[in-house]
Design an enzyme around this catalytic site. Structure first.
Site, PDB file in Angstrom:
ATOM      1  CB  SER A  11      -0.963  -0.020   1.473  1.00 23.96           C
ATOM      2  OG  SER A  11      -0.026   0.000   2.275  1.00 23.96           O
ATOM      3  N   GLY A  15       6.882  -1.105  -1.268  1.00 27.07           N
ATOM      4  CA  GLY A  15       6.065  -2.229  -1.928  1.00 27.07           C
ATOM      5  C   GLY A  15       5.340  -2.308  -2.623  1.00 27.07           C
ATOM      6  CB  SER A 129      16.986  -4.637   6.700  1.00 24.83           C
ATOM      7  OG  SER A 129      17.747  -3.008   6.987  1.00 24.83           O
ATOM      8  CE1 TYR A 142      13.309  -3.316  10.232  1.00 24.77           C
ATOM      9  CE2 TYR A 142      15.165  -2.591   9.915  1.00 24.77           C
ATOM     10  CZ  TYR A 142      14.335  -3.214   9.585  1.00 24.77           C
ATOM     11  OH  TYR A 142      13.824  -2.624   8.057  1.00 24.77           O
TER      12      TYR A 142
END
Length: 267
Positions: A11, A15, A129, A142
């Site tokens: 959205s 992506g 990442s 993360y």
């Protein structure tokens, strides 16, 4: 026939850029969002999927197979960020980011693999990442989720190769997206021993994202991988210093590398 592509977390951000780019290349693209009704003006299909809810994963893949009878490419892009000193980050939030960035990706792969095995073909691309290659101050949690996904990607690649399925990961550096808005930020507590350094690093992280690369670069790399007959397992997409930092970590003594990272983050 056009290849059918499923992209989670389409959205916005990376992506969305990938989905839009591939749709313009005449792929049959199904992007996903937890709230697809809130997104307008797309050139691809956007369907509901929440990686934390297995029933929505299965429903999304069933919907695609009912429409298309095939699933050629899965791009696991959905994820969330988290910042904070490990000592002060609530354990519940740590579990949530692992559920989203790691376990959620595994659930999507589990749901897609039976169809790909049936087809005797398929490509899975996990978005990790560059941060997953190193522990970074106030972003260690993360980094840990993405590092874990890198290792699992290597394992799954070997497990499914005999079925004609290829599995790769793509590690982006800093890109100009709205990822900062979706992160969980551990509060900067007034009485925290980490207050000054953590706040400075939050400011630095936001600056890195704001000055990051255009997400179109990620879309172009994903398309290149999809058009490659024998893709590699690991790809990195980022600035020279971001990619070079991985090389330095391999060759420098641990404490020397640690000092470089601390200097960079003004620790």
């Amino acid at each position: 026939m056009s290849k059918v592509v499923l992209i989670t977390g389409a959205s916005s951000g990376i992506g969305h850029a990938i989905a839009t780019f591939l749709a313009n290349k005449n792929y049959k693209v199904y992007g996903t969002s937890r709230k697809p009704d809130n997104v307008n003006s797309l050139n691809f299909n956007l369907i509901p999927l929440d990686v934390l809810k297995k029933d929505t994963i299965e429903a999304a893949i069933s919907f695609i197979l009912e429409k298309e009878q095939q699933l050629d490419v899965l791009i696991n892009n959905a994820g969330m960020g988290i910042t904070g000193p490990v000592e002060e980050t609530p354990t519940a939030e740590i579990r949530t980011v692992f559920e989203t960035n790691f376990f959620g990706v595994i659930e999507v792969m589990k749901s897609a693999l039976p169809q790909m095995r049936k087809q005797k073909s398929g490509l899975i691309i996990n978005i990790t990442s560059i941060a997953g290659y190193m522990g970074l101050p106030f972003r260690g949690l993360y980094s840990a989720t993405k590092s874990a996904l890198e290792i699992v990607t290597e394992a799954v690649s070997m497990e499914v190769k005999e079925f004609g399925i290829q599995v790769v990961n793509v590690a982006p550096g800093d890109f100009a997206t709205n990822i900062a808005a979706g992160r969980y930020h551990t509060p900067v507590f007034e009485n925290s021993a980490y207050k000054k350094k953590y706040q400075e690093n939050l400011n630095l992280m936001d600056a890195h994202v704001s000055s990051g690369m255009n997400p179109l670069k990620m879309a172009e790399k994903i398309h290149e991988i999809m058009e490659t007959k024998q893709p590699k397992v690991h790809y990195k997409v980022g600035g020279f210093m971001e990619k070079f930092s991985i090389v330095l970590k391999r060759v420098l003594p641990d404490r020397v590398y640690e000092k470089i990272i601390m200097n960079h983050y003004k620790m």
